[in-house]
Structure formats: C-alpha cells, structure tokens
Enzyme design. Structure first.
Site, mmCIF file in Angstrom:
data_model
loop_
_atom_site.group_PDB
_atom_site.id
_atom_site.type_symbol
_atom_site.label_atom_id
_atom_site.label_comp_id
_atom_site.label_asym_id
_atom_site.label_seq_id
_atom_site.Cartn_x
_atom_site.Cartn_y
_atom_site.Cartn_z
ATOM 1 N N GLY A 210 0.824 -1.206 0.000
ATOM 2 C CA GLY A 210 0.000 0.000 0.000
ATOM 3 C C GLY A 210 0.853 1.247 0.000
ATOM 4 O O GLY A 210 0.473 2.282 0.567
ATOM 5 N N ASP A 233 0.477 -1.786 -4.836
ATOM 6 C CA ASP A 233 -0.693 -0.927 -4.660
ATOM 7 C C ASP A 233 -1.674 -1.193 -5.794
ATOM 8 O O ASP A 233 -1.399 -1.995 -6.699
ATOM 9 C CB ASP A 233 -0.305 0.556 -4.609
ATOM 10 C CG ASP A 233 -1.167 1.339 -3.618
ATOM 11 O OD1 ASP A 233 -2.409 1.213 -3.699
ATOM 12 O OD2 ASP A 233 -0.618 2.065 -2.766
ATOM 13 N N ASP A 253 -3.659 -6.456 -5.047
ATOM 14 C CA ASP A 253 -4.557 -6.232 -3.923
ATOM 15 C C ASP A 253 -4.016 -6.992 -2.712
ATOM 16 O O ASP A 253 -3.925 -8.222 -2.733
ATOM 17 C CB ASP A 253 -5.964 -6.727 -4.279
ATOM 18 C CG ASP A 253 -7.002 -6.393 -3.217
ATOM 19 O OD1 ASP A 253 -6.627 -6.159 -2.053
ATOM 20 O OD2 ASP A 253 -8.205 -6.386 -3.561
ATOM 21 N N MET A 254 -3.658 -6.265 -1.650
ATOM 22 C CA MET A 254 -3.061 -6.888 -0.465
ATOM 23 C C MET A 254 -4.015 -7.852 0.233
ATOM 24 O O MET A 254 -3.591 -8.709 1.006
ATOM 25 C CB MET A 254 -2.598 -5.815 0.525
ATOM 26 C CG MET A 254 -3.699 -4.938 1.060
ATOM 27 S SD MET A 254 -3.014 -3.572 2.052
ATOM 28 C CE MET A 254 -4.524 -2.624 2.380
ATOM 29 N N LYS A 267 3.466 1.615 6.013
ATOM 30 C CA LYS A 267 3.498 2.969 6.577
ATOM 31 C C LYS A 267 2.091 3.554 6.531
ATOM 32 O O LYS A 267 1.541 3.801 5.464
ATOM 33 C CB LYS A 267 4.453 3.873 5.801
ATOM 34 C CG LYS A 267 4.420 5.330 6.254
ATOM 35 C CD LYS A 267 5.233 6.223 5.340
ATOM 36 C CE LYS A 267 4.913 7.679 5.606
ATOM 37 N NZ LYS A 267 3.560 8.083 5.166
ATOM 38 N N HIS A 271 -3.760 1.147 10.013
ATOM 39 C CA HIS A 271 -4.731 1.921 10.808
ATOM 40 C C HIS A 271 -5.997 2.239 10.018
ATOM 41 O O HIS A 271 -6.981 2.700 10.589
ATOM 42 C CB HIS A 271 -4.096 3.200 11.367
ATOM 43 C CG HIS A 271 -3.754 4.248 10.346
ATOM 44 N ND1 HIS A 271 -2.976 5.340 10.644
ATOM 45 C CD2 HIS A 271 -4.072 4.399 9.032
ATOM 46 C CE1 HIS A 271 -2.851 6.112 9.584
ATOM 47 N NE2 HIS A 271 -3.512 5.555 8.592
#
Length: 366
Positions: A210, A233, A253-254, A267, A271
């Site tokens: 990402g 990404d 796509d993670m 990074k 969250h």
C-alpha cells in the site's frame, strides 16, 4: 474580603475558568482554519523569501491577498503568532531609526519551517488533512454515532463513496491524497533512516504494501542499496508511479496476495482497517516473508497509543488521530490491540520502537 464574599468570588472565578476552557475547545477549529489559510496563501514561503523574517508589507508583496483584506491579514497573523505557527521578533524600524508601531516583523518557527516549499515540506499533508473533503465528514459525527454498525463510514456517509473510490474516480482528489502521503514519507523516512536504520539491516528484499507512489520505498532503496524494494498498490495508483527509479511497482490487492520478499513494510496503512481486515493482510504477509532466521519480518510504521513520550501533547495527538481515522472506520491501536492482531495472524513476537514522536516502528516476527 469576608469569608462569604471570598467563597462567592471563588465560585464565580471557577465558572469563568470553566467557560474559558469550554471556549478554548469550541474555537479550536479556528486555529486549524487559520493554519489552513497560512498554507493556502503560502505565508511561510513569503517570509522565507525575505530571509525568514518579514513585515506584513513584505508578506503582502508575495501572497495573493486583495488590498482591502490587508487589515484582516494582520488579524490572521496575530492568531498565527499567538498559537506558535509564526513569531514576532522585533518591530520594524523606519528610515530614521524610529520604531513603526504598526509594523511587527514576523519570523518562521520550527513549525512553520515545515510549511516552506522544499524536500521536507509538510504543507501538502496539512492541506490534505484540512481540505473540506476530509473535514466535512466530522460535521455529522454525532449522527454517525447514533447508527448501528455495520454502516457506511463517515466519509461515505458524507460523500456517497469511500476514500479509495473517490481517489479512483476523481483525479484532483487523488493528487491531493498522493501529494499529502508523499510529503509525509519524504519527511519521516529521513528520520527513520537515521534513527531506526537497523530495522532494514539483514534483509535483501522488501515490499512496501500500500506504498502509493513509493516515496518511502525510494528512501529505503537509496539509504540501503542492498535492499531490493518493491511497492504493491492498486492499479490506478501504480499507473501514476514514477518510472525513473530502481523501485519496482506491482499492481495488486493486499487482501488477495502479496509478492514474496524478506520483509514487508506498512506505513500508515493498517490503521485504515479493522481487526479482521488487518489479520487477513498479515496472514498474506506471513505466507510471503522469509523465516525469521533469514530476516523475515513485517515492519510497521504507525501509532501505538500510549507508547512514546508521556507528555500531554503526544498523548493528545495520538488519541485525536484515533478519532480522526474513524472517518474511514479505521483505528489507532494500543499495544494490546496490536498484539491481538499479530498473534491471530500467526506471528510469534514483536518489538515496538517508539522513536518517531507520536508514531512508532513495530517489528513483527514469524
């Protein structure tokens, strides 16, 4: 003063102190909007142009302010100096050496130096956070709390689409978002390399998951040439990635899969997501990283609520950011909450390095 009068005076003063505190919080958004105005008008650049000290007249010569608004600009500068964005260093002297009472000299502070256009420039990130698109969802936060989960995040409730959907469809918004993330990466990665460089030792390859346009990965690759860096990404992000770099960009796509490497780097990514999504992402990492004795690990840069310096400003920024990230149904986790998702994803150990102000580096080991 009689005891009864003293008691009455004390009660009145307590009420006035409470009112002052309430007003201080109520008008807090004015501080943010004053800061936004300084960024929009590029006041820090104007002062920097004049040798980091400038009178209002000198500032006006470099910013786009209508002449009828110059008295208003003086009032804006008063707010920005009282709140510590700028400072007043001396009064301007006229040709005969007399002090001109209406010409204070404004100077940059360590805060406003971060808004001057250069490599370590946080103006784009500040502009992003204070942009109406990001601010407006919070107007309805009270109504959002009254709805049962699961429901649209505050951002989608306001704009009818998620941040990621808007970035895919709106080029101007996508640029606003990417510019903000790049500015933060350019700022913080220089510090990471100096203060936490050891976390990148002993690994030969790394995927910045990402990682957007790759500012963080480029900083790692430059500082540690032995580390082969890639960025994973979405398609529309990779399509805008720079080509004149040794960093490899991979569209994907993670949530589906992550390319293999010694280490994964996140990074300000995890969250954005709830526990179940993070566990799924981390399980994909677990499948793709090397064993621990070969340098395998996940490196996370994010807030650990309660970690780091214990002063009020650090703690307040951490919990404010937690409330802020709720606009996309994200969460800033404390150590126990991080530990929970690490272990559920199959990892065995972790280490928190709280050396980045309100943020930390977390190493997670298989």
């Amino acid at each position: 003063m009689a005891p009864a009068a003293l008691a009455q005076h004390g009660a009145s003063q307590a009420l006035l102190d409470a009112q002052l505190e309430l007003w201080h919080h109520t008008f807090g958004y004015i501080k943010s909007m004053a800061l936004k105005s300084a960024v929009d008008l590029r006041i820090a650049d104007a002062i920097h142009h004049h040798g980091s000290r400038a009178t209002l007249t000198q500032i006006v010569s470099k910013v786009a302010v209508d002449p009828t608004k110059i008295p208003c600009l003086r009032r804006l500068m008063r707010v920005l100096t009282v709140t510590g964005i700028f400072t007043v260093v001396q009064r301007h002297l006229s040709a005969d050496g007399a002090a001109a009472a209406d010409e204070p000299v404004y100077a940059l502070t360590p805060v406003s130096r971060l808004l001057v256009s250069r490599s370590q420039n946080l103006a784009p990130l500040t502009a992003m956070i204070l942009h109406p698109t990001f601010v407006s969802p919070f107007f309805e936060i009270g109504a959002w709390f009254q709805r049962e989960l699961p429901d649209p995040c505050m951002f989608k409730q306001t704009h009818g689409q998620t941040v990621w959907e808007m970035a895919d469809r709106d080029a101007a918004f996508d640029a606003l978002f990417n510019d903000g993330m790049v500015s933060d990466s350019q700022f913080i990665m220089d510090i990471v390399v100096k203060e936490c460089g050891e976390v990148f030792q002993g690994i030969g390859s790394l995927v910045d998951v990402g990682g957007g346009l790759g500012a963080a990965a480029q900083a790692i690759a430059k500082a540690f040439p032995h580390v082969k860096c890639s960025v994973l990404d979405l398609d529309h992000v990779v399509a805008k990635a720079p080509r004149d770099t040794d960093v490899k960009y991979i569209a994907g796509d993670m949530f589906e899969s992550i390319p293999p490497a010694n280490a994964m780097f996140f990074k300000w990514v995890l969250h954005d997501w709830g526990d179940e999504e993070c566990i799924k992402i981390l399980k994909n990492c677990r499948k793709s990283i090397s064993p621990r004795d070969e340098g395998g690990k996940v490196i996370i840069m994010d807030i650990v609520v309660g970690a780091g310096p214990s002063d009020l400003k650090h703690r307040e920024v951490q919990v404010l950011f937690d409330l802020y990230i709720m606009f996309i149904n994200g969460i800033q986790r404390d150590e126990q909450e991080w530990k929970n998702i690490f272990f559920k994803a199959g990892f065995s150990d972790y280490k928190i390095i709280p050396v980045l102000g309100p943020r930390s580096i977390i190493e997670v080991y298989p």
